[in-house]
Design a protein around this motif. Structure first.
Motif, short mmCIF file in Angstrom:
data_model
loop_
_atom_site.label_atom_id
_atom_site.label_comp_id
_atom_site.label_asym_id
_atom_site.label_seq_id
_atom_site.Cartn_x
_atom_site.Cartn_y
_atom_site.Cartn_z
N ILE A 166 0.93 -1.21 -0.21
CA ILE A 166 0.08 -0.18 -0.03
C ILE A 166 0.90 1.24 -0.03
CG2 ILE A 166 -2.21 -0.83 1.22
CD1 ILE A 166 -1.02 -0.04 3.65
N ASN A 167 0.20 2.31 -0.38
CA ASN A 167 1.19 3.43 -0.02
C ASN A 167 0.49 4.20 1.31
OD1 ASN A 167 -1.18 5.19 -0.80
ND2 ASN A 167 -0.65 5.43 -2.78
N GLU A 168 1.27 5.40 1.71
CA GLU A 168 0.87 6.03 2.74
C GLU A 168 -0.67 6.66 2.94
OE1 GLU A 168 3.52 8.93 4.30
OE2 GLU A 168 2.61 8.95 6.38
N MET A 212 4.57 -0.87 3.19
CA MET A 212 3.92 0.82 2.87
C MET A 212 5.14 1.70 2.29
SD MET A 212 1.53 2.98 5.17
CE MET A 212 2.93 3.54 6.41
N THR A 213 4.72 2.17 0.76
CA THR A 213 5.80 3.23 0.10
C THR A 213 5.52 4.43 0.81
OG1 THR A 213 4.41 3.06 -1.64
CG2 THR A 213 5.96 1.50 -1.79
N LEU A 214 6.37 5.27 0.86
CA LEU A 214 6.47 6.43 1.57
C LEU A 214 6.74 7.74 0.41
CD1 LEU A 214 8.01 5.85 4.93
CD2 LEU A 214 5.66 5.86 4.44
N GLY A 215 6.64 7.52 -0.75
CA GLY A 215 6.96 8.46 -1.91
C GLY A 215 8.66 8.41 -1.84
N ALA A 216 8.63 10.03 -1.77
CA ALA A 216 10.41 10.61 -1.73
C ALA A 216 10.91 10.27 -0.63
CB ALA A 216 10.26 11.85 -2.12
N GLU A 217 10.10 9.80 0.46
CA GLU A 217 10.81 9.30 1.99
C GLU A 217 11.03 7.91 1.75
OE1 GLU A 217 11.46 11.62 4.02
OE2 GLU A 217 10.71 13.02 2.49
N GLY A 218 10.93 6.98 0.80
CA GLY A 218 11.33 5.83 0.63
C GLY A 218 10.23 4.70 1.03
N SER A 219 10.74 3.58 1.94
CA SER A 219 9.43 2.70 2.31
C SER A 219 9.73 1.95 3.58
CB SER A 219 9.36 1.46 1.32
OG SER A 219 10.71 0.88 1.19
N PRO A 222 15.02 6.77 1.83
CA PRO A 222 14.98 7.02 0.44
C PRO A 222 16.38 7.07 -0.16
CG PRO A 222 14.62 9.07 1.77
CD PRO A 222 14.82 7.83 2.52
N VAL A 223 16.26 6.79 -1.70
CA VAL A 223 17.32 7.20 -2.51
C VAL A 223 17.14 8.56 -3.21
CG1 VAL A 223 18.57 6.23 -4.57
CG2 VAL A 223 17.58 4.71 -2.97
N ARG A 224 18.20 9.22 -3.05
CA ARG A 224 18.00 10.64 -3.40
C ARG A 224 18.56 10.74 -4.87
NH1 ARG A 224 14.22 12.41 0.04
NH2 ARG A 224 15.08 12.60 2.22
N LYS A 270 17.52 14.54 -10.14
CA LYS A 270 16.29 15.25 -11.13
C LYS A 270 15.15 14.23 -11.01
CE LYS A 270 15.32 18.51 -14.33
NZ LYS A 270 14.50 18.09 -15.40
N VAL A 271 14.02 14.73 -10.38
CA VAL A 271 12.82 13.78 -10.43
C VAL A 271 12.15 14.26 -11.53
CG1 VAL A 271 10.80 13.17 -9.29
CG2 VAL A 271 12.83 13.57 -7.85
N VAL A 272 11.83 13.34 -12.52
CA VAL A 272 11.11 14.00 -13.88
C VAL A 272 9.73 13.47 -13.61
CG1 VAL A 272 10.98 13.56 -16.29
CG2 VAL A 272 13.25 13.68 -15.19
N ASN A 273 9.37 12.28 -13.30
CA ASN A 273 8.06 11.79 -13.25
C ASN A 273 7.92 10.83 -12.12
OD1 ASN A 273 5.42 10.74 -13.94
ND2 ASN A 273 5.83 10.87 -16.21
N THR A 274 6.86 10.87 -11.29
CA THR A 274 6.87 9.71 -10.22
C THR A 274 5.72 8.72 -10.51
OG1 THR A 274 5.39 11.00 -8.76
CG2 THR A 274 7.92 11.10 -8.47
N ALA A 275 4.94 8.99 -11.63
CA ALA A 275 3.86 8.30 -12.02
C ALA A 275 4.05 6.77 -12.26
CB ALA A 275 3.02 8.69 -13.21
N GLY A 276 3.43 5.75 -11.50
CA GLY A 276 3.71 4.36 -11.66
C GLY A 276 4.87 4.06 -10.87
N ALA A 277 5.53 4.84 -10.12
CA ALA A 277 6.71 4.60 -9.07
C ALA A 277 6.25 3.25 -8.22
CB ALA A 277 7.11 5.66 -8.48
N GLY A 278 4.99 3.61 -7.65
CA GLY A 278 4.32 2.22 -6.69
C GLY A 278 4.52 1.10 -7.40
N ASP A 279 3.94 1.12 -8.74
CA ASP A 279 3.76 -0.49 -9.29
C ASP A 279 5.23 -0.98 -9.71
OD1 ASP A 279 1.23 0.18 -9.62
OD2 ASP A 279 1.20 0.89 -11.78
N TYR A 318 15.34 0.73 -7.64
CA TYR A 318 14.83 0.51 -8.92
C TYR A 318 13.72 1.68 -9.05
CZ TYR A 318 11.66 -1.65 -12.33
OH TYR A 318 10.81 -1.58 -13.54
N ALA A 319 13.05 2.04 -8.06
CA ALA A 319 11.94 3.00 -8.37
C ALA A 319 12.55 4.37 -8.37
CB ALA A 319 11.02 2.98 -7.26
N ALA A 320 13.82 4.49 -7.82
CA ALA A 320 14.44 5.96 -7.91
C ALA A 320 14.84 6.03 -9.36
CB ALA A 320 15.75 5.99 -6.96
#
Ligand code: ATP
Length: 311
Positions: A186-188, A223-230, A243-245, A248-257, A283-285
């Motif tokens: 799940i996400n947060e 539970m995934t926490l977006g830019a805060e890791g998991s 998190p892995v910093r 440049k973050v370009v597009n986070t859509a689908g990062a959870g999948d 991988y998600a970073a």
């Protein structure tokens, strides 16, 4: 009998994006700039393609229309090396697609079509699972009807598979116990919703996951926490993956999948859940530095090169 490492039951769809300078009125023909079909597949094809590109022997189960969007999903799966035998077709409903009209200020209006997933039948899922007895993981989510996803998971469990659920989009009604699910991703926001907590409430991730464990009766909650890791609760063992910093973050859509697919790939490779999540975070970073959803799911050699550079 075709045994697989992972079977994915969930939706396929394709979003169409168009940039307009105003909203059309009834009867108006509106000329728009830059109309394109996004390579974001719906959660089923996203996860199956990501797994296939990592070299995991994967099969997809779902239903698409007899139309170009369905053909596109089949092409993505095949190109990723995933088995599309059980991408059933229907003439009743077209493949799930939406038109996302983006305005001059970046505002958007979405026209969402019914998805062919709604006419997927339980018997079709059972038949596919029977033909793939002996597979290791079964992964599902609620972009196919919840009843079908959960029936599939129960049957997969009965056949001895390890079951994974991403209960997204969450149903409005509370769900019953899911004690036939081995891993819940799940996400947060979803975590707080399940626990009936306001989005900005204070409950710590650990407490949230304890409540989710209790509510659903699932031992492994990730539970995934977006830019805060998991973070995860495996039985009573809690771990937090920083998190892995990236530059440049370009597009986070689908990062959870992508994160979930990468974590499952590692479980297939025999890694522990903690190791799997650490790898999935990297991988998600990498995926958030690449535009688009499907294009951001990179093959194993590229992910390993990124990880080496990152280390
Ligand atoms: N800005 C970021 N920088 C680095 N990693 C990120 C970033 N955003 C997301 N991630 C990675 O992706 C994982 C999943 O992200 P997130 O929690 O946003 O999932 P999600 O809400 O399910 O995403 P989506 O619905 O867009 O697929 C995170 O746990 C993290 O590892």
């Amino acid at each position: 009998m075709a045994k697989k490492d992972v079977i994915v039951l969930n939706s396929h769809g394709a979003g169409q994006y168009a940039y307009a300078d105003h909203m059309p009125k009834w009867g108006e023909t509106l000329s728009v700039k830059n109309w394109y079909v996004a390579e974001d597949g719906g959660k089923g094809t996203n996860v199956a393609v990501a797994l296939g590109r990592l070299g995991i022997d994967t099969a997809y189960i779902g239903k698409v229309g007899n139309d170009p969007w369905g053909d596109l999903g089949e092409k993505w799966l095949k190109e990723a090396g995933a088995d599309a035998t059980y991408m059933y077709r229907t003439d009743e409903v077209s493949t799930g697609t939406g038109l996302i009209l983006i305005g001059p200020e970046g505002q958007n209006t979405v026209i969402d079509g019914d998805s062919s997933s709604i006419v997927l039948k339980e018997e079709e899922v059972i038949q596919a699972l029977d033909n793939m007895k002996g597979s290791t993981f079964f992964v599902t989510g609620f972009e196919v009807p919840m009843r079908i996803a959960l029936a599939g998971a129960k049957y997969a469990k009965k056949l001895g598979m390890l079951t994974v659920l991403n209960p997204s989009p969450l149903p409005e009604e509370p769900m019953k116990k899911l004690d036939y699910i081995d891993y819940l991703f799940i996400n947060e926001v979803e975590g707080r919703y399940i626990c009936n907590e306001a989005e900005d409430a204070e409950l710590e991730p650990r407490r949230l996951m304890e409540e989710v464990q209790e509510i659903y009766g699932v031992g492994n909650v990730i539970m995934t926490l977006g830019a805060e890791g998991s973070t995860a609760l495996q039985g009573e063992e809690f771990f937090n993956i920083p998190p892995v910093r990236v530059e440049k973050v370009v597009n986070t859509a689908g990062a959870g999948d992508g994160f979930m697919a990468a974590a499952i790939a590692n479980l297939v490779w025999g890694k522990t859940l903690k190791e799997a999540m650490e790898w999935a975070g990297k991988y998600a970073a990498l995926s958030v530095t690449i535009n688009g959803t499907i294009p951001a799911y990179r093959p194993l050699d590229e992910v390993n090169a990124f990880i080496e550079k990152y280390n």
